[in-house]
Motif scaffolding. Structure first.
Motif, short mmCIF file in Angstrom:
data_model
loop_
_atom_site.label_atom_id
_atom_site.label_comp_id
_atom_site.label_asym_id
_atom_site.label_seq_id
_atom_site.Cartn_x
_atom_site.Cartn_y
_atom_site.Cartn_z
N SER A 5 64.28 55.24 9.19
CA SER A 5 64.73 54.66 10.46
C SER A 5 64.02 53.34 10.72
N ALA A 6 64.71 52.48 11.48
CA ALA A 6 64.15 51.20 11.87
C ALA A 6 64.48 50.94 13.34
N LEU A 7 63.65 50.15 13.98
CA LEU A 7 63.83 49.78 15.38
C LEU A 7 63.57 48.30 15.54
N GLN A 8 64.60 47.56 15.91
CA GLN A 8 64.46 46.12 16.18
C GLN A 8 64.32 45.91 17.68
N LEU A 9 63.33 45.11 18.09
CA LEU A 9 63.04 44.91 19.50
C LEU A 9 63.26 43.47 19.93
N GLY A 10 63.78 43.30 21.13
CA GLY A 10 63.90 41.99 21.74
C GLY A 10 63.65 42.12 23.23
N VAL A 11 63.13 41.06 23.85
CA VAL A 11 62.87 41.10 25.29
C VAL A 11 63.34 39.78 25.89
N PHE A 12 64.03 39.89 27.05
CA PHE A 12 64.73 38.73 27.61
C PHE A 12 64.48 38.63 29.11
N ALA A 13 64.60 37.41 29.62
CA ALA A 13 64.44 37.17 31.05
C ALA A 13 65.61 37.77 31.82
N TRP A 69 62.85 41.27 33.51
CA TRP A 69 62.97 41.36 32.05
C TRP A 69 63.93 42.48 31.65
N MET A 70 64.43 42.38 30.44
CA MET A 70 65.23 43.45 29.84
C MET A 70 64.80 43.61 28.39
N VAL A 71 64.55 44.83 27.99
CA VAL A 71 64.26 45.15 26.60
C VAL A 71 65.54 45.61 25.93
N ARG A 72 65.85 45.02 24.78
CA ARG A 72 66.98 45.50 23.98
C ARG A 72 66.41 46.10 22.70
N ARG A 103 55.51 39.81 31.38
CA ARG A 103 56.41 38.74 31.86
C ARG A 103 55.57 37.66 32.51
N ASP A 104 55.65 36.42 32.00
CA ASP A 104 54.89 35.33 32.60
C ASP A 104 55.54 34.92 33.93
N ASP A 105 54.89 34.00 34.63
CA ASP A 105 55.37 33.56 35.94
C ASP A 105 56.36 32.40 35.85
N GLU A 106 56.65 31.95 34.65
CA GLU A 106 57.54 30.81 34.49
C GLU A 106 58.99 31.19 34.80
N ALA A 107 59.66 30.31 35.55
CA ALA A 107 61.08 30.54 35.84
C ALA A 107 61.88 30.29 34.56
N ARG A 108 62.69 31.26 34.18
CA ARG A 108 63.45 31.15 32.94
C ARG A 108 64.91 31.52 33.21
N PRO A 109 65.84 30.90 32.47
CA PRO A 109 67.24 31.28 32.60
C PRO A 109 67.43 32.74 32.23
N GLU A 151 67.27 34.39 28.52
CA GLU A 151 66.43 33.63 27.59
C GLU A 151 65.41 34.58 26.97
N ALA A 152 65.21 34.50 25.67
CA ALA A 152 64.23 35.34 25.00
C ALA A 152 62.83 35.00 25.50
N LEU A 153 62.07 36.01 25.88
CA LEU A 153 60.69 35.77 26.28
C LEU A 153 59.85 35.45 25.04
N PRO A 154 58.85 34.58 25.19
CA PRO A 154 58.12 34.11 24.01
C PRO A 154 57.28 35.19 23.34
#
Length: 232
Positions: free
Chosen positions: A88-96, A156-159, A187-193, A196-199
């Motif tokens: 099994s594998a799990l790919q992670l992404g986190v977005f604003a 934030w949203m985790v995919r 989640r940083d305090d920077e305003a992001r669209p 947008e993928a969090l860094p």
């Protein structure tokens, strides 16, 4: 797949699952609620007595036997995070995302539409985090099962994309399920669209491994470096 649809966001619909624990806690009354029972956690609610791999916006819990594979560019910016456990594998992404509403419902619809456009049938099912999306796709190596899980949090949203055995059978998540439920979002305090993928960035120890590998192997022949890291 992640571009916003015309006509404005639809986000939460009356028929969708209730907010995740992380998002529900962010919308609670002024009195600070108790920490949620499981993650993915917002940083302020994360248990402190857990060893984690620091990738910047994501802190990944150390689970025995789980291998973390990180793809990064030469500047150390992480472009892909995949965890592997057996078959099994799990790919992670986190977005604003907005603070007060989730975006997984909208994103899930768009993933399904993209799959249909490619001739793939996607099915929705109820999972521990809400509505999931499953599909079987054709690859050069044969049919492969995919399962998309989304978790909305405050801003934030985790995919999470399960592949292999854990995608075909939710009960086979095992250690990868533990990773997802113990994940922490910073989640940083920077305003992001929105979307947008969090860094994400390589931790110091992995950066040192990359540098040592480049010194031994000579100049890299591509723009990315792939590193396998066992957390234990």
């Amino acid at each position: 797949m992640f571009s916003r649809k015309r006509g404005g966001p639809k986000h939460v619909r009356p028929t969708d699952a209730p907010p995740s624990e992380a998002l529900r806690h962010s919308l609670a009354a002024d009195d600070e609620p108790p920490a949620p029972e499981h993650g993915p956690y917002d940083q302020r609610h994360a248990p402190s007595d857990v060893q984690r791999l620091d990738l910047g916006s994501l802190l990944i819990p150390a689970i025995e036997g789980v291998e973390v594979r990180v793809q990064a560019n030469p500047d150390g910016v992480v472009e892909q995070v995949v965890l592997v456990d057996g078959e099994s594998a799990l790919q992670l992404g986190v977005f604003a995302a907005p603070r007060s509403e989730g975006i997984w419902n909208e994103v899930r619809d768009e993933i399904a539409e993209a799959m249909v456009a490619d001739g793939v049938t996607a099915q929705e099912s109820q999972g521990p985090y809400g509505i999931e999306l499953t599909a079987r796709v054709n690859t050069p190596d044969g049919p492969a099962d995919l399962r998309f899980v989304g978790v909305d949090g405050p801003r934030w949203m985790v995919r999470a994309l399960f592949q292999g055995r854990a995608a075909a059978d939710r009960s086979s998540e095992g250690a990868l399920g533990e990773v997802l439920s113990g994940l922490v979002v910073v989640r940083d305090d920077e305003a992001r669209p929105v979307r947008e993928a969090l860094p994400l960035r390589l931790p110091k120890e992995m950066t040192e491994q990359v540098e040592q590998g480049e010194q031994q192997a000579g100049p890299p022949d591509g723009s990315t470096a792939t590193n396998g890291q066992n957390l234990n």
